[in-house]
Structure formats: C-alpha cells, structure tokens
Scaffold this active site. Structure first.
Site, PDB file in Angstrom:
ATOM      1  N   ALA A 110       0.868  -1.183   0.000  1.00 63.56           N
ATOM      2  CA  ALA A 110       0.000   0.000   0.000  1.00 63.56           C
ATOM      3  C   ALA A 110       0.898   1.223   0.000  1.00 63.56           C
ATOM      4  O   ALA A 110       2.102   1.136   0.259  1.00 63.56           O
ATOM      5  CB  ALA A 110      -0.931   0.004   1.214  1.00 63.56           C
ATOM      6  N   MET A 111       0.288   2.381  -0.290  1.00 63.04           N
ATOM      7  CA  MET A 111       1.041   3.646  -0.296  1.00 63.04           C
ATOM      8  C   MET A 111       0.175   4.725   0.316  1.00 63.04           C
ATOM      9  O   MET A 111      -1.002   4.878  -0.045  1.00 63.04           O
ATOM     10  CB  MET A 111       1.442   4.024  -1.721  1.00 63.04           C
ATOM     11  CG  MET A 111       2.208   5.332  -1.824  1.00 63.04           C
ATOM     12  SD  MET A 111       3.819   5.264  -0.995  1.00 63.04           S
ATOM     13  CE  MET A 111       4.325   6.988  -1.111  1.00 63.04           C
ATOM     14  N   GLU A 112       0.765   5.508   1.228  1.00 66.38           N
ATOM     15  CA  GLU A 112       0.029   6.402   2.123  1.00 66.38           C
ATOM     16  C   GLU A 112      -0.257   7.773   1.561  1.00 66.38           C
ATOM     17  O   GLU A 112      -0.350   8.738   2.322  1.00 66.38           O
ATOM     18  CB  GLU A 112       0.830   6.565   3.418  1.00 66.38           C
ATOM     19  CG  GLU A 112       2.166   7.294   3.292  1.00 66.38           C
ATOM     20  CD  GLU A 112       3.355   6.413   3.012  1.00 66.38           C
ATOM     21  OE1 GLU A 112       4.498   6.854   3.240  1.00 66.38           O
ATOM     22  OE2 GLU A 112       3.152   5.260   2.567  1.00 66.38           O
ATOM     23  N   GLU A 165      -1.616   2.635   7.090  1.00 66.11           N
ATOM     24  CA  GLU A 165      -1.631   3.742   6.125  1.00 66.11           C
ATOM     25  C   GLU A 165      -2.322   4.976   6.697  1.00 66.11           C
ATOM     26  O   GLU A 165      -1.898   6.106   6.429  1.00 66.11           O
ATOM     27  CB  GLU A 165      -2.301   3.300   4.824  1.00 66.11           C
ATOM     28  CG  GLU A 165      -1.654   2.099   4.151  1.00 66.11           C
ATOM     29  CD  GLU A 165      -0.164   2.271   3.895  1.00 66.11           C
ATOM     30  OE1 GLU A 165       0.286   3.416   3.691  1.00 66.11           O
ATOM     31  OE2 GLU A 165       0.553   1.251   3.900  1.00 66.11           O
ATOM     32  N   GLU A 220       7.984   4.735   8.672  1.00 70.96           N
ATOM     33  CA  GLU A 220       7.573   3.344   8.572  1.00 70.96           C
ATOM     34  C   GLU A 220       7.548   2.594   9.899  1.00 70.96           C
ATOM     35  O   GLU A 220       6.664   1.772  10.128  1.00 70.96           O
ATOM     36  CB  GLU A 220       8.466   2.614   7.560  1.00 70.96           C
ATOM     37  CG  GLU A 220       8.432   3.221   6.170  1.00 70.96           C
ATOM     38  CD  GLU A 220       7.016   3.330   5.591  1.00 70.96           C
ATOM     39  OE1 GLU A 220       6.109   2.647   6.078  1.00 70.96           O
ATOM     40  OE2 GLU A 220       6.833   4.102   4.646  1.00 70.96           O
TER      41      GLU A 220
END
Length: 787
Positions: free
Chosen positions: A253-255, A287, A309
């Site tokens: 996933a990407m935030e 996220e 992270e």
C-alpha cells in the site's frame, strides 16, 4: 541519476515557497501529456528540476521560452536571479507497466483500461517535472483530462468533473513523492464520517468483492479514524480520504494523503480468511497513521524513513489488535514478520533503525532501507519504547512533536527533544543503544541449581514479560521484569519452564536453557496462548539446523491449532528449503489432511501440501473436484498453487494450463498460467520462460515475477542449472531499468540450493558495478545462505 544528499541540501538551501499547478491528459493510448507550472523563490544561482525521459519537451521561464540543458533526467535552470520565478514544463511521457510512473493496465475480464500514478521514492519525476526531494514540500493543484465516464481520484477533494475535465482542490504542502492520481472505470462505495468524505474503490470487475467486504472496510476505516482522533491532538490533516485497490501496485500500500492505494490481493476473490482480514485491517491502520507520521510531518532526508515506517507499522499492528478488534494481529507479527527482522539484523546490510544522514548518501541508497529493519525491527523497537517509557509519556511526546512540526519536516533529534520533555527517563540514552546501533541482544535462561536466571548478551535495557510453565506447559505465572547488566534470578520458579519475552514486548533473540528447550521441543503445540506459541516457534526455528527444523515441523505442525502459526511456519520452511538442501517429504507429511474440522487451518495446511507433495494423483483429484479430498473448496490462489505444482511434476501440459487460464479469466490467471508454464520440467519450457523474462525490454514487473517463480523449481536442479550463470550475467543490465524492476530482479535470485561455484559467480559479479538495489538483494542472499 540518483539525487545525492549534498545536492538535496544545496537545493533546499536556495529554494522556498515551492508550488505546483499540474495538468495531466491521459486520453491517448501510448503517451500522456504532463504540463506543470512550478513556482518558487530562490536566493539565486543554478539548480535543476527532475523529469524522467520526457518527449516533446517545452520549457518557459518567467514567460519566456528557453532551451535548457536536459539529459533525460534533469532540466538545468542556470543563472536564476534572487526572488520569485515560474517554470512551465510541458512534455509527453510514456506510460509504464512497472508501476514507476503513469502505470497502465488493461483488465482481461472486461477489456477496461486503468491508469494511475503510484508514486514513491524517485518516481514523481516520471509523472511531472519537480524538485523530487522530501524537504521541498509544496501544495499541488491538479486538473486531469480523461474519459468522461471514468472515476478520477487524487489527493485533494474533487471540485468539478465536466466533459472529461476533472479538477481537485489544492493540497496542503506535501512532499511530492506523496502525490497520487488514479483513473479508470472504478466501482465505488462512498460515505461521510465526521464530516469527512470517504470512499473505497476497486476495478469494475471486482465490484462484487468490494460490495461483499464494504461494510467491514467502512467499519475498520471509521474505527481507526476515531481511534487516531482520540490519541492524537492534531486533527486529521487533509480534506478527504479515499482508499483504492489498484492493479499491479509494487508494494502492499502507499500512504498518499487523501488517496491511499492498496495492492489488490487485499481484496480476495473468494475465500476471505481471518488472516486476510487481520492483515488488511493492519494495513488500513498503518496507512491511516501515515496521515500524521510521514504526511503531516515528513523526514528531511531518507535516513529518517523509520520516522514514517516504524511508527506506522507499530500503529498498524497495535490499532488493528486493540481498537479494530482483530485479535491475533500481534500473533501474526511475532510469527511472520519479526523473524525476518532478526534475520535481516544479522546480515552485512543491517543498519541502525535510525542511521546517520551520511550513511544514506543518495536516493538509491535510501531506497534500500525500506526494509525489514525500518519496518519490522523498528515496529518492535517502538513497542519496547512504549513498554519502557509508558504509553502516556510516549503519546505526550509524539503529540508535541506532531504539533510543533505540522506540515513541515523533522528529524530524530526533533522527536527525541519532544519525548525527553515528556518523560523523566533518559530517552536519548535509550535511543543511542536502540536506534543508533545495529544488531540485537540475546536474552538467555540459565540455571543456578533449579533456579532460572535471566542474563543479557548485549547493551540494551529491556522490559518484558517472563512466563513460567509446568513440565506439561501449563501456565504457572507471569511477571513484568527489567533486565540490563545484572543477572535476574527467579527463585519462585525453581524447576519450571521459563520463557522470557513471552508476549514479544522487546526485540531480542531468546536462548532457552536445556530444561525449557526440551519441554518446548516436545510440546510446543500444547502451550495455551497463541502469542506465546508464536514467540516460541520463532525461538525454536531460529536456532536449529535444517534437519532439526524439519523434525520440529513434523512433530508439532500437525498439532498446531492456529492457522496463522501453521501458515507462518510453512512460509519459513519454504524459504529455508529454497536455500539449503532439504527434503520436501517431511513437509508434505506434516501437512497431510485428515478429518480437519477447521476450514482455515485445513486451507493453511492445503497450501503447504500444494507446494511440497509429489503425489500427482492427489493434486489431480483436487483440480477435478475443485476441492480437497476433505471437501474444502479451492480458492483461486490455492487452485493455481496446485496447477503450478502439477506442472512442476509433469502432471499437466500446456493445453490444460491454458484451459485453466480461460476458466479463471482474470489478470491473476494470466500470471498463474505464466508461472505454471515456466515450471514444466522440459528444456523448452525453461528456455521460453527465460526468453520472456529477458528479451522483452517492456516486460511488466508482474510478468517477470511470475515467470521467475516458475523457472526456479526445486525438483529440477539439473534442468535449470544453466540459467544460474545466465541470471548472474544479465541481472545488472536488467536491474538498470528502475528500482522496482531492480527489486524484482533481485527477488528472482535462483530459488534453489546453489553450489559453491555458482555462489562464487555472484561474489565475482559483486566486485563490478552492480545497481544499488540489486547489490543489496544479492548480498542478502549470500549472507542468508551462509548463515
């Protein structure tokens, strides 16, 4: 060219008040138009914008057309006078299939097309001209020209959608790698929560799956949002919150603020297990926490990636377990993630959770520390900090940090200042040994007579729970202890089995005494608490030979009641047998299915049996019945695992594999068929797979991975041996295509035991110029095989 730390510092010193006014046109099939007005003030001098492989480039500076120096990567801006400037860059760029740029995907189910800019480290420049570094945060205003029937999503709240023109509100100042744009005929579920527009979106062909899970996805989103609203004093920082399952994302996933992207495997097509649901909830929580850790406050440079992270990973598991109600999330962390962090911390590539900036001299190096240390070790270290510091002081310091640096950049020193002010403890002293030093301690159990004694090999203070058990592994008691330089005797538990760090509060290897280790070896599956069992599975498998590993698996896996722990132990076993000579027969025997009443445990065992058995008749029966012999249905993932193993064993031909692909009809089926075709035990199959991996300059990352997964078959050592040298020879040039492809090439390292001569080929290649991401992957492989 990889941006260096020195270049980033020099550019940040001369620029301020950066903003982007961006227009994208994605209506053409092969290229898209990217036009951006970059506004900024400068102290004067020379600088540059990044833009990767632009075509038909036009540049104006303050309204006048210029012909800048452009090398395919950087647009030179020479002799800027002090004050404000506007640079307009108009270009056409090609779509990509590796996820690094404007990614294009055509759904084989219905022929619909989807495009998206799924950004990250060093990728924004593949979408528009920018100052591609973390500490030049900027507001972004976006307009998109696209098919008028499409859904278009980005970081800002939509402001209009008319006749194929889509507009979005200007964002808050964000790091440009957090920009996102998603476009296509998406199926959407939208609502408002606490006045904030929210939505979940998936490809049209996944509409049924999204509708199936929509209630849970909405509940988890709202619970996480409410929890963060309670513990953080800074309000949610952005104007909307969309979450999108996008095709072929290179990571989980990407935030991106206001527009979070998720890999589509988190929306399973049929069976959704408890592990699936736990993992998805953890990622949703992870996220969303980034909206504060990473988006509201960003690092200055990549050495502090852990500030993003480690915090998000800690919050993800913690919030999924305690707030969202997914019991067992910590069990999965201890069993499936933490062991890989211990392994990574023993490699030559290990690094402190918080390295010094000088140790990350360029962005390519920064890419390599998005790893098990920054995520999973960092997660575990933060849990130890909370245990050691106390949650109230921890949150007080974090909140002060977020408020002081909102919509700005910050460093480790900034965070330590806030934590120090909130706590009477020596936080900086703690950080020196836990964050600034690599490696980890070992906590040992010894005996003075019958009295257990805890000692520490290392330099870090530890606070954790120690548990005592009877010889039959019934819990006798627990105690929270602090362990530092002095041994800690536990006379009240004389003669008992003792397990330090029983609930995983700290990050340290555990060395049990013979009394405790013997009892655990005999009765691991009898320990009543699954979290303690997770710690013990990790402890036992961390310290045994491959033969003893398989022996423990054979004795304990058939009795292990937790599907999570079954799956984790089998995954760890698969990684082990791919690197070291070992028989698959004990694995298949341990996975043998009898009258298993628990579907999820049965499915976990079936997945292990599917890659380990040599019984083609059993696998054929499963395919014909579309179920195991016990009647448990084959979901698509399990069915393709059966097809792949049958192909590997010579039990299914190309025509039958094609029939399976047509039967399924999805993008996943296309990849599953590629893997199965590559796995067939013929020279022709291996040659075709290798050619497809290496001769097509535009082979998508997903296809490359699928082909490599089938090429290296454990049972076909002699057949694939010639490709080991070919891989070592070609890998550096393949890896030069970009960081995502380099990661895929590194992951395609021959997944079978190698001879000393073959490993020497890799060592010799590393003496030459090897791309940074690939070098890291190869060195890690060499270290793991030597362990």
């Amino acid at each position: 060219m990889s941006l260096t730390l020195d270049e980033a510092r020099a550019r940040a010193a001369m620029l301020a008040e950066v903003s982007y006014d961006l227009a994208l046109d994605v209506t053409a099939a092969d290229t898209f138009r990217s036009r951006v007005a970059v506004r900024f003030t400068t102290t004067g001098g020379d600088t540059f914008l990044e833009l990767h492989r632009a075509e038909a480039l036009e540049v104006t500076l303050d309204g006048s057309t210029i012909i800048p120096g452009y090398d395919g990567s950087r647009i030179a801006l020479a002799g800027l006078t002090p004050g404000p400037h506007e640079v307009v860059v108009d270009a056409r760029l090609r779509y990509v299939t590796d996820g690094e740029g404007m990614h294009t995907f055509t759904d084989p189910v219905d022929g619909e097309r989807y495009v998206g800019g799924y950004l990250g480290v060093d990728i924004t420049q593949r979408l528009f001209a920018c100052f591609d570094q973390l500490d030049l945060r900027a507001p972004i205003t976006l307009t998109v020209t696209a098919d008028p029937t499409w859904t278009v999503l980005s970081n800002g709240l939509p402001t209009y959608a008319e006749n194929g023109q889509f507009g979005f509100a200007t964002t808050q100042p964000i790091a440009c790698d957090l920009f996102a744009v998603v476009a296509g005929p998406y199926h959407s579920v939208r609502w408002e929560h606490r006045g904030l527009a929210m939505g979940w979106h998936a490809r049209r062909s996944l509409a049924a799956e999204l509708d199936r899970d929509a209630a849970e996805l909405r509940r988890v989103t709202e619970v996480c949002f409410d929890h963060y609203a309670e513990i953080f004093t800074e309000p949610f920082p952005f104007d909307s919150y969309d979450q999108v399952f996008v095709p072929e994302l290179n990571w989980g996933a990407m935030e991106c603020p206001g527009c979070v992207t998720f890999e589509e495997s988190m929306l399973p097509r049929t069976r959704v297990t408890d592990d699936d649901r736990r993992q998805r909830a953890e990622v949703i929580a992870h996220e969303m926490s980034h909206m504060w850790f990473g988006d509201l406050v960003s690092p200055v440079w990549w050495e502090d990636v852990w500030l993003n992270e480690s915090f998000a990973d800690y919050m993800g598991f913690e919030v999924a377990e305690t707030a969202a109600g997914f019991a067992g999330t910590r069990v999965s962390f201890e069993a499936a993630y933490k062991p890989r962090a211990y392994l990574a911390d023993r490699r030559r590539s290990t690094h402190p959770v918080a390295p010094n900036a000088a140790d990350v001299p360029d962005v390519d190096t920064g890419t390599t520390i998005f790893d098990e240390i920054s995520y999973w070790k960092g997660n575990a270290v933060l849990r130890q900090l909370v245990t050691w510091l106390g949650e109230a002081d921890f949150l007080a310091g974090v909140n002060a940090h977020l408020t002081k640096h909102r919509f700005d950049n910050a460093t480790l020193e900034d965070l330590l200042s806030a934590l120090d002010a909130a706590s009477p403890r020596d936080v900086r002293g703690w950080a020196r040994v836990w964050l600034r030093q690599s490696g980890h301690d070992t906590i040992r159990v010894t005996r003075r007579g019958d009295v257990p004694v805890l000692t520490r090999d290392g330099v870090r203070p530890h606070r954790f729970t120690v548990a005592a058990f009877s010889a039959s592994l019934e819990l006798v008691g627990t105690r929270l202890v602090d362990l530092a330089d002095e041994p800690l005797a536990l006379p009240e538990w004389a003669g008992l089995v003792v397990v330090p760090n029983a609930y995983g509060e700290t990050f340290a290897r555990i060395a049990l005494d013979p009394v405790s280790a013997g009892a655990v070896s005999r009765g691991l599956a009898d320990v009543p608490d699954p979290l303690v069992r997770a710690v013990l599975w990790t402890t036992m498998l961390d310290q045994v030979s491959p033969a003893d590993h398989l022996d423990l698996l054979a004795r304990q896996l058939p009795r292990e009641p937790s599907p999570t722990l079954v799956a984790a132990a089998l995954s760890r076993t698969l990684r082990m047998v791919r690197r070291m000579p070992a028989s698959l027969e004990p694995v298949a025997a341990a996975c043998a299915l009898d009258a298993e009443p628990d579907e999820q445990r049965a499915v976990a065992l079936a997945r292990g049996l599917a890659w380990s058995t040599s019984d083609t008749a059993l696998l054929r029966r499963w395919l014909d019945a579309d179920a195991t012999d016990q009647g448990w249905a084959l979901d698509p993932e399990l069915r393709w695992a059966v097809v792949r193993r049958l192909a590997e064993l010579g039990g299914i031909d190309a025509a039958q594999i094609e029939a399976e692909r047509l039967r399924d009809g999805t993008a996943g089926a296309d990849l599953g068929a590629l893997t199965a075709l590559a796995a067939r035990p013929t020279a022709e199959a291996k040659s075709a797979a290798w050619a497809a991996m290496t001769e097509d300059a535009d082979v998508p990352v997903s296809r490359f991975r699928a082909l490599a997964d089938g090429l290296w078959s454990l049972s076909q050592r002699d057949l694939v041996a010639p490709y080991v040298a070919a891989y070592v020879t070609l890998a550096p040039s393949l890896a030069a295509r970009g960081s995502a492809f380099a990661a895929a090439v590194g992951a395609a390292f021959p997944a079978l035991p190698l001879t000393d001569e073959e490993l020497s080929l890799v060592r010799d290649a590393l003496r030459a110029d090897v791309p940074t991401v690939l070098r890291r992957a190869w060195e890690d492989e060499l270290d793991d095989r030597a362990a």
